[in-house]
Design an enzyme around this catalytic site. Structure first.
Site, PDB file in Angstrom:
ATOM      1  N   LEU A  21       0.747  -1.266   0.101  1.00  0.00           N
ATOM      2  CA  LEU A  21       0.008   0.063   0.188  1.00  0.00           C
ATOM      3  C   LEU A  21       0.920   1.392  -0.010  1.00  0.00           C
ATOM      4  O   LEU A  21       0.446   2.348  -0.804  1.00  0.00           O
ATOM      5  CB  LEU A  21      -1.057   0.031   1.129  1.00  0.00           C
ATOM      6  N   ASP A  40      10.677   3.829   5.043  1.00  0.00           N
ATOM      7  CA  ASP A  40      10.794   2.092   5.102  1.00  0.00           C
ATOM      8  C   ASP A  40      12.002   1.658   5.861  1.00  0.00           C
ATOM      9  O   ASP A  40      13.109   1.933   5.297  1.00  0.00           O
ATOM     10  CB  ASP A  40      10.497   1.561   3.579  1.00  0.00           C
ATOM     11  N   ASP A  75      13.842   4.304  11.924  1.00  0.00           N
ATOM     12  CA  ASP A  75      12.702   3.574  12.565  1.00  0.00           C
ATOM     13  C   ASP A  75      11.655   4.709  13.381  1.00  0.00           C
ATOM     14  O   ASP A  75      12.158   5.475  14.265  1.00  0.00           O
ATOM     15  CB  ASP A  75      13.234   2.893  13.853  1.00  0.00           C
ATOM     16  N   ASN A 102       1.435   4.680   7.399  1.00  0.00           N
ATOM     17  CA  ASN A 102       1.131   3.426   6.966  1.00  0.00           C
ATOM     18  C   ASN A 102       1.971   2.274   7.305  1.00  0.00           C
ATOM     19  O   ASN A 102       1.427   1.123   7.118  1.00  0.00           O
ATOM     20  CB  ASN A 102       1.258   3.588   5.345  1.00  0.00           C
ATOM     21  N   TYR A 173      -2.928  -6.921  16.798  1.00  0.00           N
ATOM     22  CA  TYR A 173      -3.189  -5.917  15.456  1.00  0.00           C
ATOM     23  C   TYR A 173      -4.663  -5.213  15.552  1.00  0.00           C
ATOM     24  O   TYR A 173      -4.634  -3.941  15.359  1.00  0.00           O
ATOM     25  CB  TYR A 173      -3.173  -6.846  14.281  1.00  0.00           C
ATOM     26  N   LYS A 177      -4.887  -1.000  15.702  1.00  0.00           N
ATOM     27  CA  LYS A 177      -5.713  -0.466  14.850  1.00  0.00           C
ATOM     28  C   LYS A 177      -6.938   0.225  15.215  1.00  0.00           C
ATOM     29  O   LYS A 177      -7.358   1.153  14.729  1.00  0.00           O
ATOM     30  CB  LYS A 177      -6.063  -1.508  13.733  1.00  0.00           C
ATOM     31  N   THR A 207      -1.364  -7.173   0.119  1.00  0.00           N
ATOM     32  CA  THR A 207      -0.003  -6.964   0.710  1.00  0.00           C
ATOM     33  C   THR A 207       0.656  -7.997   1.214  1.00  0.00           C
ATOM     34  O   THR A 207       0.152  -8.980   1.272  1.00  0.00           O
ATOM     35  CB  THR A 207      -0.173  -5.837   1.762  1.00  0.00           C
TER      36      THR A 207
END
Length: 304
Positions: A21, A40, A75, A102, A173, A177, A207
């Protein structure tokens, strides 16, 4: 005469932009004239270091197509990493207009098997990894506003259907979120005075985090519209990060393939006020009556 690119001149930071993404978002922003900071850390699906530099590769891809991009491999779940992320944007381009949070990874376990380290790692990257870049960017935009240069700034956070409904085997997770949604609402309220709009998306796309867990659903078709192509999500993210989204803040959008849905969160449903303290039996009877009148909640992903 064609309209100018939607993000012409805007400087956009995207975290976790080396693959999936994030990469799709970066390419889409560049196509609309944005100048990119591509972040990244370059780790594997479980957060362990990888040998390549996907951020550099995406930045080179954008530059090869005639765009402007610089890579950042820090990081962002550390204070220094998040600070350097914003600093790179300011030192390279002299401004910052949009932050797209993201970055993330998975360490899926059923709750009884979920170790504390796996809980902490996912919270760190997803939730802390949203908070720290947001804090650094907001501090910059506040300073700009106080200096009389009120920005037209945007933040796009990345939640998930798991954060809205829950997902079996993904307690860490899902909780992270869900926290991102609450953080989005608070940030939208707190930063509005500084010219900042903050929204979140809950995307469904192919992904590294989904192509294994949901292999059948995520597989690309032999022909026709590829519903799970991550590039399908990016147009909404680009619009939310542009000046064209003026007046839209504190909202959550679910997006998958060609579908965009405004998600409506917790709000009061059926209610009874006795005006005095209930007994446990009365409270239970009342609760059952209210539940009979309430909407049925969505099903947790993976529940049977």
């Amino acid at each position: 005469m064609s309209a100018p690119p939607l993000c012409e001149g805007r400087v956009v930071i995207i975290t976790g932009a080396g693959r999936g993404l994030g990469r799709a978002h970066a390419l889409a922003y560049a196509a609309e004239g944005a100048r990119l900071v591509v972040n990244d850390l370059g780790v594997g699906l479980d957060g362990t270091p990888a040998a390549d530099s996907p951020a550099r590769q995406v930045a080179e891809e954008i530059r090869a197509a005639g765009g402007e991009a610089v890579a950042h491999g820090g990081d962002i779940a550390t204070t220094e990493g998040a600070a350097s992320l914003v600093r790179v944007a300011l030192e390279t381009y002299g401004r910052l207009d949009t932050l797209v949070n993201n970055a993330g990874f998975l360490r899926d376990r059923m709750l009884v098997n979920l170790g504390e380290d796996d809980w902490d790692a996912v919270m760190r990257v997803h939730l802390k990894g949203h908070f720290l870049p947001l804090r650094q960017a907001a501090a910059h935009w506040r300073a700009e506003a106080r200096a009389g240069r009120v920005p037209d700034a945007r933040v796009v956070n990345t939640s998930s259907g798991a954060g809205l409904l829950g997902s079996v085997g993904q307690g860490n997770y899902s909780a992270a979120k869900a926290g991102i949604v609450a953080l989005t609402l608070v940030a939208a309220a707190e930063t509005a005075r500084y010219g900042v709009q903050v929204n979140a998306i809950a995307p469904a796309a192919r992904t590294r985090m989904t192509e294994r867990a949901f292999a059948d659903t995520m597989a690309a078709p032999a022909e026709g519209f590829d519903v799970m192509d991550p590039g399908n999500v990016s147009p909404l993210v680009v619009w939310l990060g542009s000046a064209a989204s003026a007046g839209v803040t504190g909202r959550v959008f679910e997006t998958e393939g060609g579908r965009i849905t405004v998600m409506e969160g917790w709000r009061p449903g059926p209610s009874v006020d006795k005006g005095a303290r209930w007994t446990p039996a009365e409270a239970g009877e009342t609760a059952r009556g209210l539940l009979a009148r309430a909407d049925t909640p969505g099903t947790v992903y993976g529940a049977r």
